[in-house]
Design a protein around this motif. Structure first.
Motif, PDB file in Angstrom:
ATOM      1  N   VAL A 182       0.808  -1.219   0.000  1.00  0.00           N
ATOM      2  CA  VAL A 182       0.000   0.000   0.000  1.00  0.00           C
ATOM      3  C   VAL A 182       0.843   1.272   0.000  1.00  0.00           C
ATOM      4  O   VAL A 182       0.333   2.329   0.306  1.00  0.00           O
ATOM      5  N   GLY A 183       2.128   1.174  -0.350  1.00  0.00           N
ATOM      6  CA  GLY A 183       2.977   2.362  -0.412  1.00  0.00           C
ATOM      7  C   GLY A 183       2.541   3.272  -1.551  1.00  0.00           C
ATOM      8  O   GLY A 183       1.769   2.875  -2.428  1.00  0.00           O
ATOM      9  N   ILE A 218       0.291   4.077  -7.104  1.00  0.00           N
ATOM     10  CA  ILE A 218       0.386   4.643  -8.458  1.00  0.00           C
ATOM     11  C   ILE A 218       0.455   3.508  -9.486  1.00  0.00           C
ATOM     12  O   ILE A 218      -0.253   3.519 -10.490  1.00  0.00           O
ATOM     13  N   TYR A 219       1.293   2.531  -9.210  1.00  0.00           N
ATOM     14  CA  TYR A 219       1.452   1.396 -10.122  1.00  0.00           C
ATOM     15  C   TYR A 219       0.126   0.643 -10.273  1.00  0.00           C
ATOM     16  O   TYR A 219      -0.302   0.350 -11.391  1.00  0.00           O
TER      17      TYR A 219
END
Length: 125
Positions: free
Chosen positions: A5-6, A11-12
């Motif tokens: 969840v970073g 974004i990815y």
């Protein structure tokens, strides 16, 4: 997709999720493949082509400016990763190909550098 969840993972995952809607049915097998564009198994070999391009660019460099140790290490890693890419599951043929190119370009550079060094020994002072 990544389960983390970073911020980069978000974004990815967002990018893959958006792109997923537009992938045509004819490209679905590649898209869904365990070593396809949704995974690092696709992107790592793609990025590694930079090493091949650098090796090809070094072919115009004078042989006396080449580092035998550096080229030998890169060639060795190319051989090791080529072997690894065929024993992992899923087999990663794109990783195999790029590493064979890395190994071959660097072995060529080692041969050039050693040939230059041996030619210096043959010259009388």
């Amino acid at each position: 997709m990544s389960g983390k969840v970073g911020p980069l993972s978000r974004i990815y995952n967002s990018l893959i999720g958006t792109t997923d809607k537009y992938v045509p049915n004819s490209l679905r097998p590649l898209w869904e493949h365990p070593a396809g564009p949704k995974t690092i198994f696709f992107w790592a070999p793609l990025c590694k082509w930079v090493l091949v391009i650098a090796g090809i660019g070094d072919m115009s460099r004078p042989a006396e400016a080449l580092s035998v140790n550096q080229c030998a290490v890169l060639a060795t890693t190319g051989v090791i990763w080529s072997r690894y890419s065929l024993i992992i599951i899923p087999k990663n043929y794109s990783l195999f190909v790029v590493n064979m190119f890395v190994a071959s370009t660097q072995l060529y550079q080692v041969a050039r550098a050693l040939n230059y060094r041996y030619s210096l020994k043959d010259k009388p002072e």
